[in-house]
Design a protein around this motif. Structure first.
Motif, mmCIF file in Angstrom:
data_model
loop_
_atom_site.group_PDB
_atom_site.id
_atom_site.type_symbol
_atom_site.label_atom_id
_atom_site.label_comp_id
_atom_site.label_asym_id
_atom_site.label_seq_id
_atom_site.Cartn_x
_atom_site.Cartn_y
_atom_site.Cartn_z
ATOM 1 N N LEU A 58 40.906 59.771 -29.154
ATOM 2 C CA LEU A 58 40.614 59.187 -27.840
ATOM 3 C C LEU A 58 41.813 58.422 -27.276
ATOM 4 C CD1 LEU A 58 37.030 57.889 -28.714
ATOM 5 C CD2 LEU A 58 37.537 59.729 -27.098
ATOM 6 N N GLY A 59 42.928 58.492 -27.999
ATOM 7 C CA GLY A 59 44.134 57.814 -27.533
ATOM 8 C C GLY A 59 44.162 56.319 -27.815
ATOM 9 N N ILE A 60 43.346 55.896 -28.767
ATOM 10 C CA ILE A 60 43.315 54.472 -29.118
ATOM 11 C C ILE A 60 44.091 54.275 -30.418
ATOM 12 C CG2 ILE A 60 41.802 52.558 -29.820
ATOM 13 C CD1 ILE A 60 39.618 54.168 -28.105
ATOM 14 N N LYS A 61 44.935 53.244 -30.442
ATOM 15 C CA LYS A 61 45.713 52.974 -31.648
ATOM 16 C C LYS A 61 44.793 52.539 -32.782
ATOM 17 C CE LYS A 61 50.234 51.749 -29.874
ATOM 18 N NZ LYS A 61 51.066 50.610 -29.490
ATOM 19 N N ALA A 62 44.986 53.137 -33.935
ATOM 20 C CA ALA A 62 44.157 52.795 -35.089
ATOM 21 C C ALA A 62 44.955 52.977 -36.368
ATOM 22 C CB ALA A 62 42.918 53.675 -35.121
ATOM 23 N N ILE A 63 44.753 52.068 -37.300
ATOM 24 C CA ILE A 63 45.468 52.121 -38.574
ATOM 25 C C ILE A 63 44.451 52.257 -39.704
ATOM 26 C CG2 ILE A 63 46.977 50.852 -40.177
ATOM 27 C CD1 ILE A 63 48.115 49.375 -37.662
ATOM 28 N N PHE A 64 44.620 53.287 -40.516
ATOM 29 C CA PHE A 64 43.800 53.440 -41.711
ATOM 30 C C PHE A 64 44.366 52.536 -42.799
ATOM 31 C CE2 PHE A 64 43.101 55.591 -45.852
ATOM 32 C CZ PHE A 64 41.743 55.366 -45.937
ATOM 33 N N ILE A 65 43.579 51.554 -43.215
ATOM 34 C CA ILE A 65 44.033 50.616 -44.241
ATOM 35 C C ILE A 65 43.789 51.234 -45.616
ATOM 36 C CG2 ILE A 65 43.665 48.304 -45.236
ATOM 37 C CD1 ILE A 65 45.033 48.191 -42.492
ATOM 38 N N GLU A 66 44.883 51.406 -46.361
ATOM 39 C CA GLU A 66 44.812 52.178 -47.602
ATOM 40 C C GLU A 66 44.258 51.386 -48.785
ATOM 41 O OE1 GLU A 66 48.941 52.997 -47.750
ATOM 42 O OE2 GLU A 66 48.834 54.302 -45.997
ATOM 43 N N SER A 67 44.632 50.131 -48.866
ATOM 44 C CA SER A 67 44.325 49.371 -50.077
ATOM 45 C C SER A 67 43.025 48.581 -49.956
ATOM 46 C CB SER A 67 45.486 48.415 -50.368
ATOM 47 O OG SER A 67 45.179 47.603 -51.469
ATOM 48 N N ASN A 68 42.446 48.309 -51.121
ATOM 49 C CA ASN A 68 41.286 47.430 -51.187
ATOM 50 C C ASN A 68 41.687 45.975 -51.337
ATOM 51 O OD1 ASN A 68 38.577 48.170 -50.974
ATOM 52 N ND2 ASN A 68 38.749 49.478 -52.784
ATOM 53 N N SER A 69 42.918 45.750 -51.797
ATOM 54 C CA SER A 69 43.338 44.373 -52.068
ATOM 55 C C SER A 69 44.029 43.785 -50.844
ATOM 56 C CB SER A 69 44.305 44.336 -53.259
ATOM 57 O OG SER A 69 45.585 44.792 -52.858
ATOM 58 N N ILE A 70 43.884 42.491 -50.676
ATOM 59 C CA ILE A 70 44.515 41.811 -49.537
ATOM 60 C C ILE A 70 46.042 41.925 -49.629
ATOM 61 C CG2 ILE A 70 44.345 39.505 -50.641
ATOM 62 C CD1 ILE A 70 44.047 40.223 -46.858
ATOM 63 N N GLU A 71 46.579 41.856 -50.845
ATOM 64 C CA GLU A 71 48.036 41.975 -51.015
ATOM 65 C C GLU A 71 48.513 43.346 -50.516
ATOM 66 O OE1 GLU A 71 45.982 40.991 -53.394
ATOM 67 O OE2 GLU A 71 46.736 39.133 -54.301
ATOM 68 N N GLY A 72 47.788 44.385 -50.933
ATOM 69 C CA GLY A 72 48.142 45.739 -50.522
ATOM 70 C C GLY A 72 47.986 45.938 -49.025
ATOM 71 N N GLN A 73 46.967 45.333 -48.461
ATOM 72 C CA GLN A 73 46.706 45.495 -47.026
ATOM 73 C C GLN A 73 47.804 44.839 -46.187
ATOM 74 O OE1 GLN A 73 42.746 43.825 -46.846
ATOM 75 N NE2 GLN A 73 41.813 45.685 -47.668
#
Ligand SMILES: [Zn+2]
Length: 155
Positions: A58-73
């Motif tokens: 739909l042309g909206i910016k979106a990021i798939f967050i890979e990690s489960n941990s806050i450090e990784g995110q």
């Protein structure tokens, strides 16, 4: 840069607010997340690949967050070039409600914080939205420690 985080990312949303980023959190419905992102120009952060793909179409910016941990995110967002300035109470937003935090005089919080806290600290901040009072106590020290950790993990 403004964000909207899905329900899986409560911790990340609180941290982004602490770093001063306007971050919406608490919307469960995918359609509503997409609508809000579109209307308010927010980047969607999600652990749900389907939602991310749908938004992108739909042309909206979106990021798939890979990690489960806050450090990784946080490390992923740093890798993507999102700036994380050192934690500083004046630039932070309220982790609870996303409101703007301002410094207030000591007199203004008299009777509103525990007496021991009032006696021990000279620096106080209040959220202009929910009224939560903050001071650089043990909790803040813990957050500063985490902030340092995020920086040393930086790839
Ligand atoms: Zn607040």
């Amino acid at each position: 840069m403004k964000f909207i985080a899905d329900m899986m990312l409560g911790r990340l949303a609180r941290w982004l607010r602490l770093y001063g980023y306007d971050t919406k959190y608490g919307i469960k419905d995918d359609d509503e997340i997409i609508e809000t992102a579109k209307k308010e120009g927010r980047i969607i952060l999600s652990r749900d690949l389907e939602l991310v793909e749908r938004a992108k179409k739909l042309g909206i910016k979106a990021i798939f967050i890979e990690s489960n941990s806050i450090e990784g995110q946080i490390a992923q967002l740093m890798r993507l070039g999102i700036e994380f300035n050192e934690l500083f109470p004046e630039g932070a937003r309220c982790p609870k409600c996303n409101g703007i935090i301002v410094r207030v005089s000591k007199e203004e919080v008299k009777g509103k914080v525990p007496e021991k806290v009032y006696e021990s600290y000279d620096e106080f901040y209040v959220c202009t939205n929910c009224g939560q009072i903050y001071w650089p106590g043990r909790q803040w020290e813990e957050m500063v420690k985490m902030d340092k950790k995020f920086r040393t993990n930086k790839p």
